[in-house]
Design a protein around this motif. Structure first.
Motif, mmCIF file in Angstrom:
data_model
loop_
_atom_site.group_PDB
_atom_site.id
_atom_site.type_symbol
_atom_site.label_atom_id
_atom_site.label_comp_id
_atom_site.label_asym_id
_atom_site.label_seq_id
_atom_site.Cartn_x
_atom_site.Cartn_y
_atom_site.Cartn_z
ATOM 1 N N GLU A 29 0.808 -1.122 -0.047
ATOM 2 C CA GLU A 29 -0.136 -0.008 -0.036
ATOM 3 C C GLU A 29 0.850 1.015 0.019
ATOM 4 O O GLU A 29 0.622 2.154 -0.666
ATOM 5 N N PHE A 30 2.053 1.139 0.704
ATOM 6 C CA PHE A 30 2.972 2.332 0.928
ATOM 7 C C PHE A 30 3.431 2.602 -0.659
ATOM 8 O O PHE A 30 3.443 3.722 -1.165
ATOM 9 N N PHE A 31 3.949 1.629 -1.220
ATOM 10 C CA PHE A 31 4.283 1.562 -2.647
ATOM 11 C C PHE A 31 3.302 2.231 -3.575
ATOM 12 O O PHE A 31 3.724 3.005 -4.305
ATOM 13 N N LYS A 32 2.127 1.752 -3.451
ATOM 14 C CA LYS A 32 1.052 2.128 -4.274
ATOM 15 C C LYS A 32 0.854 3.791 -4.054
ATOM 16 O O LYS A 32 0.579 4.351 -4.898
ATOM 17 N N SER A 33 0.915 4.158 -2.907
ATOM 18 C CA SER A 33 0.603 5.631 -2.825
ATOM 19 C C SER A 33 1.818 6.220 -3.107
ATOM 20 O O SER A 33 1.535 7.451 -3.267
ATOM 21 N N ASN A 34 3.097 5.908 -3.686
ATOM 22 C CA ASN A 34 4.093 6.329 -4.105
ATOM 23 C C ASN A 34 4.416 6.109 -5.699
ATOM 24 O O ASN A 34 5.188 6.218 -6.320
ATOM 25 N N GLY A 35 3.251 5.941 -6.134
ATOM 26 C CA GLY A 35 3.051 5.754 -7.786
ATOM 27 C C GLY A 35 3.473 4.348 -8.167
ATOM 28 O O GLY A 35 3.522 4.109 -9.387
ATOM 29 N N CYS A 36 3.648 3.197 -7.407
ATOM 30 C CA CYS A 36 4.127 2.077 -7.897
ATOM 31 C C CYS A 36 3.287 1.389 -8.964
ATOM 32 O O CYS A 36 1.803 1.457 -8.826
ATOM 33 N N LEU A 37 3.509 0.867 -10.087
ATOM 34 C CA LEU A 37 2.943 0.409 -11.005
ATOM 35 C C LEU A 37 3.149 -1.363 -11.231
ATOM 36 O O LEU A 37 2.435 -1.862 -11.989
ATOM 37 N N ALA A 38 4.160 -1.815 -10.472
ATOM 38 C CA ALA A 38 4.380 -3.106 -10.991
ATOM 39 C C ALA A 38 5.188 -3.809 -9.791
ATOM 40 O O ALA A 38 5.775 -3.141 -9.190
ATOM 41 N N SER A 39 5.350 -4.836 -9.813
ATOM 42 C CA SER A 39 5.905 -5.826 -9.091
ATOM 43 C C SER A 39 7.052 -6.465 -9.698
ATOM 44 O O SER A 39 7.020 -6.359 -11.173
ATOM 45 N N ASP A 40 7.840 -7.144 -9.056
ATOM 46 C CA ASP A 40 9.214 -7.766 -9.552
ATOM 47 C C ASP A 40 9.725 -9.080 -8.793
ATOM 48 O O ASP A 40 10.048 -8.727 -7.619
ATOM 49 N N GLN A 41 9.731 -9.995 -9.392
ATOM 50 C CA GLN A 41 10.462 -11.309 -8.654
ATOM 51 C C GLN A 41 11.354 -12.096 -9.513
ATOM 52 O O GLN A 41 11.315 -12.173 -10.637
ATOM 53 N N SER A 42 12.418 -12.486 -8.884
ATOM 54 C CA SER A 42 13.415 -13.211 -9.635
ATOM 55 C C SER A 42 13.687 -14.342 -8.965
ATOM 56 O O SER A 42 13.735 -14.635 -7.865
ATOM 57 N N MET A 43 13.583 -15.727 -9.663
ATOM 58 C CA MET A 43 13.623 -16.941 -8.964
ATOM 59 C C MET A 43 14.332 -17.932 -9.836
ATOM 60 O O MET A 43 14.875 -17.775 -10.980
ATOM 61 N N LYS A 73 -2.708 -9.953 -4.520
ATOM 62 C CA LYS A 73 -2.629 -8.353 -4.044
ATOM 63 C C LYS A 73 -2.375 -7.387 -5.203
ATOM 64 O O LYS A 73 -2.837 -6.549 -5.349
ATOM 65 N N TYR A 74 -1.525 -8.089 -6.116
ATOM 66 C CA TYR A 74 -0.882 -7.267 -7.381
ATOM 67 C C TYR A 74 -2.135 -6.899 -8.195
ATOM 68 O O TYR A 74 -2.340 -5.905 -8.573
ATOM 69 N N TYR A 75 -3.200 -7.993 -8.040
ATOM 70 C CA TYR A 75 -4.363 -7.734 -9.033
ATOM 71 C C TYR A 75 -5.132 -6.616 -8.468
ATOM 72 O O TYR A 75 -5.703 -5.764 -9.093
ATOM 73 N N GLU A 76 -5.526 -6.757 -6.992
ATOM 74 C CA GLU A 76 -6.177 -5.973 -6.289
ATOM 75 C C GLU A 76 -5.578 -4.446 -6.480
ATOM 76 O O GLU A 76 -6.260 -3.565 -6.604
ATOM 77 N N LEU A 77 -4.381 -4.374 -6.605
ATOM 78 C CA LEU A 77 -3.769 -2.888 -6.750
ATOM 79 C C LEU A 77 -3.606 -2.465 -8.089
ATOM 80 O O LEU A 77 -3.357 -1.460 -8.227
ATOM 81 N N GLY A 78 -3.962 -3.254 -9.106
ATOM 82 C CA GLY A 78 -3.767 -2.937 -10.467
ATOM 83 C C GLY A 78 -2.434 -3.063 -11.236
ATOM 84 O O GLY A 78 -2.122 -2.364 -12.205
ATOM 85 N N TRP A 79 -1.546 -3.596 -10.372
ATOM 86 C CA TRP A 79 -0.022 -3.690 -10.803
ATOM 87 C C TRP A 79 0.168 -4.834 -11.943
ATOM 88 O O TRP A 79 -0.604 -5.733 -12.012
ATOM 89 N N VAL A 80 1.230 -4.418 -12.486
ATOM 90 C CA VAL A 80 1.776 -5.574 -13.370
ATOM 91 C C VAL A 80 2.739 -6.613 -12.683
ATOM 92 O O VAL A 80 3.520 -5.956 -11.821
#
Length: 469
Positions: free
Chosen positions: A227-241, A286-293
């Motif tokens: 939520e903090f990231f969202k409030s600061n304009g975040c548009l995407a998540s990122d995972q490396s596996m 949660k990414y879906y709820e936030l509208g993130w890629v």
């Protein structure tokens, strides 16, 4: 015979040349995945010499120098900047066929107006020339390199515990019109077996103001940061596996595994996969709820050289491609989210090019009406962002999906000079389409082809991330 890297570089025919010069060349850049430091951008970092731009943190070059037998002193060690530069030049002249050979010369031409082939004979002259230019007050700072490259926005890579101080400061900086947007890099939350996991959980606890006594608390703290990231304009998540985990698991099992980890107990590989499966699934919803890629980087083995890891740490050029199977687990993961109705826009970057066809056929199962290109095979990156890798990725998308809906290139870089990789990509794209035209495989319809080139260069990514730039 063509001149080395002239204006027609990588453009093998008239159609390719026209597509590049009339449609691709002047398109803006949206670099939607990079590792630039927002602090360095805000402070408008300056550089004393070309070594600081080229060799401070570039593991691409470090690996090549080690291949050439260069002593580590001149790579990550305490050698003088000029001596490091000369070690790189010595390596460069042996690197024909490697994209770094092209990138280096594109950077000299683009940012320093130097149209010479760099070698040991002219190295001192070019060192002096670039050093002199870097002293100029105008045109050679971090912000200058970004704006000179016609960049409209960048998405950086940020740990969930990052306070995003400099992203906020940049947003308030009215003199700089480029958007600098954070991405939520989820690796540390997934790496339960990584050294320092418990310390990271403590850091997450502090920054989220959430006492973490159990797994529920842990997820609450992560939600807080999202939520903090969202409030600061975040548009995407990122995972490396290392590979795509997927095993059947219950919430109770994951709670027990998490408790073991924070108590310092050893976690088995099976337990790790269970934890990663459940936690990534939680995050994806949660990414879906936030509208993130959601961005998934799959197939890397990190820190393979234990001696060098202990000596100079991570992200220093000792990571490589994994060959783990990903098809079944990736399909199960995406299907689970789809059945729940929470599959967000997703970009999948396989590090292993063998997986290009696997990923493209898998994401084709989960495209959605109303969102063109919702599921994306990410651009050729890391070890694949060479001519062969870029062509292979583009042809995979064209053969199995819709090339015209592809979201284009990124830098995946820590360097402010790396935007030439977008130009490199655009030339390869235009040449491929140009060849199709010359071979009679597609019509010479510049309205159609020009739009496709412009869309892949910039417009598709802009629309995909729904960003106003």
């Amino acid at each position: 015979m063509k001149k080395f890297m002239d204006d027609d570089f990588l453009l093998s025919n008239k159609t390719a040349n026209e597509l590049y010069n009339d449609y691709a060349k002047y398109m803006p850049i949206f670099d939607y995945h990079c590792h630039l430091d927002a602090k360095e951008i805000y402070e408008d970092k300056r550089y004393e010499n070309i070594t600081q731009l080229w060799l401070y943190g570039d593991h691409y070059k470090w690996r090549l120098m080690r291949n050439n037998g260069i002593d580590e002193k001149f790579i990550t060690g305490d050698a003088d900047d000029y001596d490091k530069y000369m070690a790189w030049v010595e390596t460069l002249q042996y690197s024909i066929g490697n994209p770094l050979y092209h990138w280096t010369h594109l950077e000299l031409k683009r940012y320093f107006n130097i149209d010479e082939t760099l070698n040991v004979s002219n190295a001192k002259k070019i060192w002096d020339n670039t050093k002199s230019q870097l002293k100029n007050d105008d045109g050679y700072s971090a912000k200058d390199f970004i704006t000179k490259s016609n960049v409209k926005a960048v998405i950086t890579t940020n740990d969930p515990t990052d306070e995003l101080i400099y992203h906020r400061k940049l947003k308030e900086d009215k003199s700089f019109n480029v958007k600098v947007i954070p991405a939520f890099r989820f690796d540390n939350a997934l790496d339960i077996n990584k050294r320092g996991f418990t310390e990271w959980v403590k850091k997450l606890e502090n920054v989220s103001n959430t006492k973490i006594n159990n797994y529920d608390d842990f997820l609450s703290a992560l939600e807080n940061r999202m939520e903090f990231f969202k409030s600061n304009g975040c548009l995407a998540s990122d995972q490396s596996m290392r590979y795509m985990p997927y095993v059947d698991v219950t919430r109770e099992e994951v709670e027990e595994i998490f408790n073991k980890a924070i108590n310092g107990e050893k976690i088995s590989t099976v337990e790790e996969d269970k934890y990663r499966t459940y936690t990534l699934n939680f995050a994806a919803q949660k990414y879906y709820e936030l509208g993130w890629v959601m961005q998934l980087h799959i197939g890397v083995i990190r820190n393979n050289n234990t001696l060098m890891f202990e000596k100079i740490g991570p992200d220093t050029g000792f990571d490589s491609i994994n060959d783990a199977s990903i098809a079944y687990s990736l399909g199960q993961f995406l299907d689970l989210l789809e059945r729940k109705g929470v599959l967000t826009k997703t970009i999948i970057y396989p590090l292993n090019p063998v997986d290009f066809y696997v990923v493209e056929t898998m994401i084709g199962n989960f495209q959605t009406g109303g969102i063109a290109g919702k599921m994306q095979l990410g651009p050729a990156w890391w070890y694949n962002d060479c001519i062969d890798g870029i062509k292979m990725q583009l042809r995979t998308v064209a053969n199995l999906g819709l090339l015209s809906r592809f979201i284009g290139m990124l830098t995946d870089s820590r360097s402010f000079l790396s935007y030439v990789r977008h130009d490199y990509f655009r030339r390869i794209l235009c040449d491929m389409i140009g060849r199709w035209v010359e071979n009679g495989e597609v019509p010479r319809d510049y309205d159609l082809l020009g739009k496709i080139v412009k869309d892949i260069s910039f417009n598709n990514a802009k629309e995909y991330f729904n960003i106003n730039i």
